[in-house]
Design an enzyme around this catalytic site. Structure first.
Site, PDB file in Angstrom:
ATOM      1  N   ARG A   1       0.846  -1.196   0.000  1.00  0.00           N
ATOM      2  CA  ARG A   1       0.000   0.000   0.000  1.00  0.00           C
ATOM      3  C   ARG A   1       0.880   1.245   0.000  1.00  0.00           C
ATOM      4  O   ARG A   1       0.377   2.358   0.184  1.00  0.00           O
ATOM      5  CB  ARG A   1      -0.956  -0.013   1.199  1.00  0.00           C
ATOM      6  N   ASN A   2       2.199   1.049  -0.186  1.00  0.00           N
ATOM      7  CA  ASN A   2       3.158   2.154  -0.160  1.00  0.00           C
ATOM      8  C   ASN A   2       3.965   2.222  -1.450  1.00  0.00           C
ATOM      9  O   ASN A   2       4.149   1.202  -2.123  1.00  0.00           O
ATOM     10  CB  ASN A   2       4.131   1.975   1.012  1.00  0.00           C
TER      11      ASN A   2
END
Length: 353
Positions: free
Chosen positions: A161-162
């Site tokens: 998610r980064n």
């Protein structure tokens, strides 16, 4: 009997992901027996591993009227987009929420989100009526076709998610050493406030693939689903999704899908080992240790390859990168490539507000 219920964007996405087969073996929202077994045993009622309850919440008045065999019209923005044939109904308790997330604290974003839903749940088979909603959706038949066309017999999936930083780069390169191809599959659904936007994540990976990775061995596509922040349970859930998409391997790293220190650093590894010993998951799990920069070794290492964890370790994580950027600082080159940092800044909105 026909009833109507309005659904959220996240629930609609669950319907879409059920329809495409992304959430196989689900053919709809979980029935009571499957729900109970997933909560208590990490499996469906038939013994297949599944670790996250995927459920439909409804208002109490709908719950009370819904009878077995009734049809629920699922409305999104006042338009009927799908139907569910009622199989049964049940109530999600706080005890169940605590079993999923290991806490009942509202500070946990997954707990807070679940508490804000109705506890009344209805299970049954779903049918997506607006087929145009499948346009652009991530579909197992398409990813499997891409992998086959590329000639990849083994594919390692990477969940994120980064934007990519040096620690994740280290793990991904390990995956490329083991498998024919790397499938970068970032979450682009609901995430908590302060997380990176999907635009920032995709921009970073596009730059990485264009400038640094062998492009013929990397494929990227976004996974539209909400983050639950359920730690170990969600790590296995993510592996099941990547298995359905055609991956033969999946990377589970430190504190996978964790948030705020609610889970131990390698709790997901422990659950992965336990379930792998008991069941055939249909995918091989690569359980990787935390990469960090060692100021003595002067490279990215893990505690398996470096003896200086307690004396020369510089931690690298998405949380630290976010703090750097929020404080107006440029991340150090040992944490993130400057080309990646610039790609993030160029994308526009960096964080979810």
């Amino acid at each position: 009997m026909r009833l109507q219920v309005a659904i959220s964007e996240e629930t609609l996405q669950d319907v879409i992901n059920i329809e495409t087969g992304l959430l196989y073996p689900l053919d709809g929202f979980m029935r009571a027996a499957d729900y109970r077994s997933v909560i208590d045993n990490y499996t469906m009622a038939n013994g297949q591993v599944f670790t996250i309850p995927v459920t439909l919440d409804v208002p109490e008045q709908v719950y009370l009227r819904a009878e077995k065999g009734a049809v629920l019209e699922l409305l999104f923005e006042e338009e009927t987009v799908a139907e569910l044939t009622v199989a049964d109904k049940y109530i999600m308790t706080e005890e169940d929420i605590e079993k999923i997330f290991r806490t009942l604290e509202d500070a946990h974003p997954g707990v807070k989100k679940e508490k804000n839903r109705n506890p009344f749940r209805i299970g049954g088979k779903t049918a997506l009526l607006k087929k145009e909603l499948l346009t652009g959706a991530l579909k197992p038949e398409e990813t499997r076709r891409v992998f086959k066309e590329k000639g990849w017999k083994t594919v390692v999936g990477f969940q994120t998610r980064n934007p990519i930083h040096k620690a994740h780069e280290h793990i991904q390169r390990l995956g490329l050493e083991v498998c024919d191809g790397l499938f970068i599959n970032p979450i682009i659904g609901w995430k908590k406030k302060g997380d990176f936007t999907q635009e920032a994540v995709i921009a970073a990976y596009e730059e990485m693939t264009k400038e640094f990775y062998p492009s013929s061995r990397v494929y990227m596509d976004g996974l539209k689903t909400q983050m639950r922040y359920a730690g170990p349970r969600e790590a296995i859930f993510h592996a099941i999704i990547r298995r359905n998409l055609g991956c033969t391997h999946f990377i589970i790293g430190r504190d996978h899908a964790g948030v705020g220190g609610y889970y131990g650093a390698y709790d997901a590894h422990a659950l992965a080992r336990k379930l792998s010993e008991e069941k055939d998951l249909g995918i091989e799990l690569l359980l990787t240790r935390e990469p960090y920069y060692c100021t003595k070794c002067k490279q990215i290492v893990t505690d398996k390859t470096c003896g200086h964890y307690h004396t020369h370790r510089v931690e690298i994580s998405g949380t630290i990168i976010r703090k750097y950027i929020n404080d107006g600082h440029i991340p150090d080159e040992i944490m993130m490539r400057q080309e990646i940092f610039q790609a993030i800044l160029n994308c526009g909105q960096v964080f979810i507000e």
